[in-house]
Design an enzyme around this catalytic site. Structure first.
Site, mmCIF file in Angstrom:
data_model
loop_
_atom_site.group_PDB
_atom_site.id
_atom_site.type_symbol
_atom_site.label_atom_id
_atom_site.label_comp_id
_atom_site.label_asym_id
_atom_site.label_seq_id
_atom_site.Cartn_x
_atom_site.Cartn_y
_atom_site.Cartn_z
ATOM 1 N N GLY A 1 2.932 -0.986 4.212
ATOM 2 C CA GLY A 1 2.734 0.336 3.821
ATOM 3 C C GLY A 1 4.368 0.766 3.330
ATOM 4 N N GLY A 2 5.307 1.271 4.599
ATOM 5 C CA GLY A 2 6.594 1.820 4.348
ATOM 6 C C GLY A 2 7.619 0.858 3.775
ATOM 7 N N GLU B 1 -5.390 -4.562 10.403
ATOM 8 C CA GLU B 1 -4.464 -3.724 10.561
ATOM 9 C C GLU B 1 -4.500 -2.937 11.958
ATOM 10 O OE1 GLU B 1 -2.430 -2.675 6.648
ATOM 11 O OE2 GLU B 1 -4.175 -1.363 6.795
ATOM 12 N N ASN C 1 1.026 -1.130 -0.152
ATOM 13 C CA ASN C 1 0.031 0.050 0.038
ATOM 14 C C ASN C 1 0.923 1.201 -0.226
ATOM 15 O OD1 ASN C 1 -1.616 2.050 0.142
ATOM 16 N ND2 ASN C 1 -2.438 1.752 2.574
ATOM 17 N N TRP C 2 1.074 1.466 -1.287
ATOM 18 C CA TRP C 2 1.974 3.095 -1.502
ATOM 19 C C TRP C 2 1.526 4.252 -0.356
ATOM 20 C CZ3 TRP C 2 4.454 3.241 -6.809
ATOM 21 C CH2 TRP C 2 5.379 2.329 -7.093
ATOM 22 N N LYS C 3 0.162 4.147 -0.121
ATOM 23 C CA LYS C 3 -0.462 5.376 0.450
ATOM 24 C C LYS C 3 -0.283 6.562 -0.555
ATOM 25 C CE LYS C 3 -0.164 2.909 4.667
ATOM 26 N NZ LYS C 3 -0.006 3.261 6.321
ATOM 27 N N GLU D 1 -6.672 4.789 7.657
ATOM 28 C CA GLU D 1 -6.338 6.179 7.551
ATOM 29 C C GLU D 1 -7.649 6.966 6.928
ATOM 30 O OE1 GLU D 1 -2.713 5.553 5.498
ATOM 31 O OE2 GLU D 1 -1.750 5.096 7.354
ATOM 32 N N SER E 1 3.470 -2.158 10.411
ATOM 33 C CA SER E 1 4.985 -2.312 10.443
ATOM 34 C C SER E 1 5.539 -3.756 9.938
ATOM 35 C CB SER E 1 5.334 -1.819 11.890
ATOM 36 O OG SER E 1 4.981 -0.529 12.132
#
Ligand code: 13P
Length: 250
Positions: free
Chosen positions: A233-234, A166, A9-11, A96, A212
């Site tokens: 994500g990150g 999540e 998920n590149w957000k 989010e 994470s």
């Protein structure tokens, strides 16, 4: 046996011009993956990414979809638009979106109905906040979110959905749920799916962990019996790290 699914998920990260270098680094490293590999990218990257990944095993997804076919919904994007751009998957109800953009169980449900109607493969996110976990409400919150998301959805359609568990307190914080915490809550979520749709659908449903997840902790999480992959994500922004995660998910 459930086939693991690793989704990035590149957000709100990376422009279309940054995609080519990323794919050229990632694709050769994941070409023999035995899990499904997905990248959920910003809307403006979808067409570029689908062209770049055409001859690879990497699938492209979006991060939201409107509940209506078309019309006066400024700022929204339709399922038809996503599909034409090349999206196969779509994330729905990310925390989010719930936290900053007013997404509710009801709107998550409406978006899920629309994704399914249009043949997009949904990844529905659920998860509790730190307050909720510390207040002993983890199960209640996840149950309520799952029941809300799947309200009115047929068993046939439910079988097409991936759930991402999540925990909000683990997202972007570097504080991962322990392998056991993640496994336990995902097992609980599977029991909720079983109550709604029966054992066969529950046993077949892929439920990811997200929060994470990275190249270092992926092996421990993936070794758990209930965890069928990750929503990352990150670490999905770094091709080498994402490749390690993909190749650990067997
Ligand atoms: P991080 O992996 O950056 O914690 O994000 C998780 C997430 O929200 C994926 O949807």
């Amino acid at each position: 046996m459930r086939k693991p699914i690793i989704a990035g998920n590149w957000k709100m990260n990376k422009t279309a011009s940054e995609c080519a270098e990323f794919v050229s680094k990632l694709a050769p490293q994941v070409k023999d993956a035995t899990c499904d590999v997905v990248l959920c990218v910003p809307f403006t990257d979808i067409a570029t990414m689908s062209a770049l990944t055409e001859k690879t095993n990497i699938k492209v997804g979006a991060q939201n979809v409107a509940w209506a076919d078309s019309g006066a919904f400024t700022g929204e994007i339709s399922a038809a638009m996503l599909k034409e751009a090349g999206a196969e998957y779509v994330i729905i109800g990310h925390s989010e979106r719930r936290q900053y953009f007013g997404e509710t169980d009801k709107s998550v449900n409406m978006r899920l109905v629309q994704a399914l109607k249009n043949g997009l493969k949904p990844i529905v996110c659920v998860g509790e906040t730190l307050d909720e976990r510390e207040g002993g409400k983890t199960e209640l919150v996840n149950k309520t979110q799952v029941e809300g998301a799947f309200s009115g959805i047929s068993a046939e359609d439910a079988a097409k959905v991936v759930i991402a568990y999540e925990p909000v307190w683990a997202i972007g914080t570097g504080r991962t749920a322990t392998d056991e915490q993640a496994n336990e809550t995902i097992g609980y979520i599977r029991s909720v799916v079983k109550l709604l749709y029966g054992k066969k659908i529950a046993d077949g449903m892929r439920i990811q962990y997200g929060g994470s997840m990275n190249a270092k902790n992926v092996a421990g999480l993936m070794a758990q019996t209930e965890i069928d992959g990750g929503l990352i994500g990150g670490a999905s922004l770094k091709p080498d790290d994402f490749a390690i995660i993909v190749n650990t998910a067997k």
